[in-house]
Enzyme design. Structure first.
Site, PDB file in Angstrom:
ATOM      1  N   GLY A   1       0.816  -1.209   0.000  1.00  0.00           N
ATOM      2  CA  GLY A   1       0.000   0.000   0.000  1.00  0.00           C
ATOM      3  C   GLY A   1       0.849   1.258   0.000  1.00  0.00           C
ATOM      4  N   LEU A   2       0.363   2.278   0.682  1.00  0.00           N
ATOM      5  CA  LEU A   2       1.028   3.568   0.743  1.00  0.00           C
ATOM      6  C   LEU A   2       1.268   4.139  -0.639  1.00  0.00           C
ATOM      7  CD1 LEU A   2       3.611   2.937   3.590  1.00  0.00           C
ATOM      8  CD2 LEU A   2       1.495   4.220   3.709  1.00  0.00           C
ATOM      9  N   CYS A   3       0.249   4.030  -1.483  1.00  0.00           N
ATOM     10  CA  CYS A   3       0.427   4.521  -2.839  1.00  0.00           C
ATOM     11  C   CYS A   3      -0.793   5.331  -3.269  1.00  0.00           C
ATOM     12  CB  CYS A   3       0.666   3.368  -3.795  1.00  0.00           C
ATOM     13  SG  CYS A   3      -0.574   2.093  -3.638  1.00  0.00           S
ATOM     14  N   GLY A   4      -1.400   6.038  -2.319  1.00  0.00           N
ATOM     15  CA  GLY A   4      -2.527   6.899  -2.669  1.00  0.00           C
ATOM     16  C   GLY A   4      -3.699   6.109  -3.213  1.00  0.00           C
TER      17      GLY A   4
END
Lengths: 133, 292
Positions: free
Chosen positions: B88-91
């Protein structure tokens, strides 16, 4: 020769060649065939082997591991499953890899492993055969 | 009003978060460069393959065509191959893809079709599981692959082909994100099976010449179609990977900037509080001295 053949060699990972050449010799599944400019349309399966590109008197040999050749009036397109320039290959290294792969094949204890090792051996053997010629 | 110590702690914690997001942004930028060149290098193959398929599809038609090209002759059961990232951590990267897939699912369901899902990538599976958990038939985990290459696409292809041979679906569609630039990735749907010549690609003009096939059309198609699937899947995986790093990079860039803003605001409030405290103490001392 005034006419040039537009030739493109692509593998899933990258485009190896794209430009104008004089002649290409393709290792077809039914035998090698040369493609000159204005060749009639053909589509052929390729067997693993060396593909020869002749351009301005220079010859370049590229190993292709299976794929397809498509000749249209626009030119020749080779879709290779894998393609390596033979100039980049070191014969001794291939021998070593082949030895390792053969050992893997002997030691393989499952069907999946045996199959993978067999594929690797076949691939390396055809590279060696292409180098030898 | 929080005490000065609480302010100091909060500023320190935001600062360390900022360090992490900054580092992640730089890592993503480095990986993006590689992934982007990989995706772009793979484009010619997919493009030329489409042209060859268009060529052959025009030549081989009717009942002689292999099942992969002709299809099962019906479109009752749809398989959606939804490709997302493993991390994750990709908007909004994964959400975008999942939304496109979900819209298609609703559309198909209201048309009375059956929908099955093949999830590639953990994030998409988790998002789809909430609403359509019963439809997920297979999940492919690619987190074990350090580099997306032929191995990864082979895994996806054989999963799709296995399901096809078991007659599990009639039509397969691929959902992924096409990489356009660092800030823009477009969710794209691509029909995999039956293989269809992409729009805008026309067979070349043969100028009256007759196509020859070696060994013959059917055999070529048989060998070509799995390759075609492989090429399309690999291309989709690579585009997705480049898109993921692009999205992650801009998400982390935003996060770093937000952390900077937050630090500035907190520091201002901290200083104000400190001054208020000093003033208060001074007033206390002075009024104490005056009382004497």
């Amino acid at each position: 020769m005034a006419d040039k053949l537009s030739f493109a060699l692509v593998s899933p990972e990258r485009e190896l060649f794209n430009g104008e050449v004089d002649q290409v010799v393709v290792p077809g599944s039914e035998g090698e065939f040369g493609v000159l400019p204005n060749h009639s349309p053909v589509m052929s399966v390729i067997r693993p082997g060396a593909l020869k590109v002749l351009s301005d008197g220079a010859e370049r040999r590229i190993f292709v591991n299976g794929g397809f050749a498509d000749v249209t009036p626009e030119g020749l397109t080779v879709l290779a499953e894998e393609a390596i320039d033979l100039a980049d290959i070191d014969a001794a290294q291939i021998e070593q890899e082949l030895k390792n792969a053969s050992e893997d094949l002997r030691d393989a204890n499952s069907d999946a492993k045996r199959e993978a090792a067999q594929r690797a051996v076949a691939r390396l053997e055809s590279i060696r055969a292409a180098l030898a010629r | 009003m929080p005490s000065l110590k609480e302010f100091r702690n909060r500023i320190a914690s935001v600062k360390s978060t900022q360090k992490i997001t900054k580092a992640m942004q730089m890592v993503a930028a480095a990986k993006l460069k590689r992934a982007q060149s990989q995706a772009e290098a793979a484009r010619p193959y997919a493009e030329r393959m489409s042209r060859v398929i268009a060529n052959l599809a025009a030549a081989v038609q009717g009942d002689d065509a292999p099942a992969l090209l002709r299809g099962a002759g019906k479109d009752q059961v749809h398989l959606l191959v939804v490709m997302t990232s493993e991390r994750g951590l990709c908007g909004g990267f994964n959400t975008q893809i999942v939304r496109a897939a979900r819209e298609r699912i609703d559309e198909l369901l209201s048309a009375g079709k059956t929908v099955k899902i093949l999830a590639v990538g953990k994030k998409g599976r988790d998002q789809l599981r909430r609403l359509h958990g019963d439809k997920i038939v297979t999940f492919i985990d690619l987190s074990g692959f350090r580099n997306i290459g032929a191995d990864a696409s082979n895994l996806v292809r054989s999963a799709v082909l296995d399901l096809y041979e078991q007659g599990e679906f009639d039509v397969a569609t691929l959902f992924f994100s096409r990489f356009q630039s660092v800030i823009s990735q477009t969710p794209t749907a691509l029909q995999l099976i039956p293989a269809r010549a992409p729009e805008g690609v026309t067979p070349p003009d043969l100028k009256g010449a007759i196509y020859e096939y070696e060994p013959n059309e059917a055999e070529i198609l048989e060998a070509l179609l799995p390759q075609y699937l492989n090429g399309q899947i690999l291309q989709a995986l690579l585009e997705n990977q480049a898109g993921f790093y692009g999205a992650q990079m801009s998400a982390m860039d935003n996060a770093t900037r937000n952390a900077g803003d937050l630090i500035r605001k907190l520091t201002l409030r901290y200083n104000r509080q400190r001054q208020a405290n000093i003033t208060k103490e001074l007033i206390e001392i002075i009024s104490g001295a005056e009382a004497l």
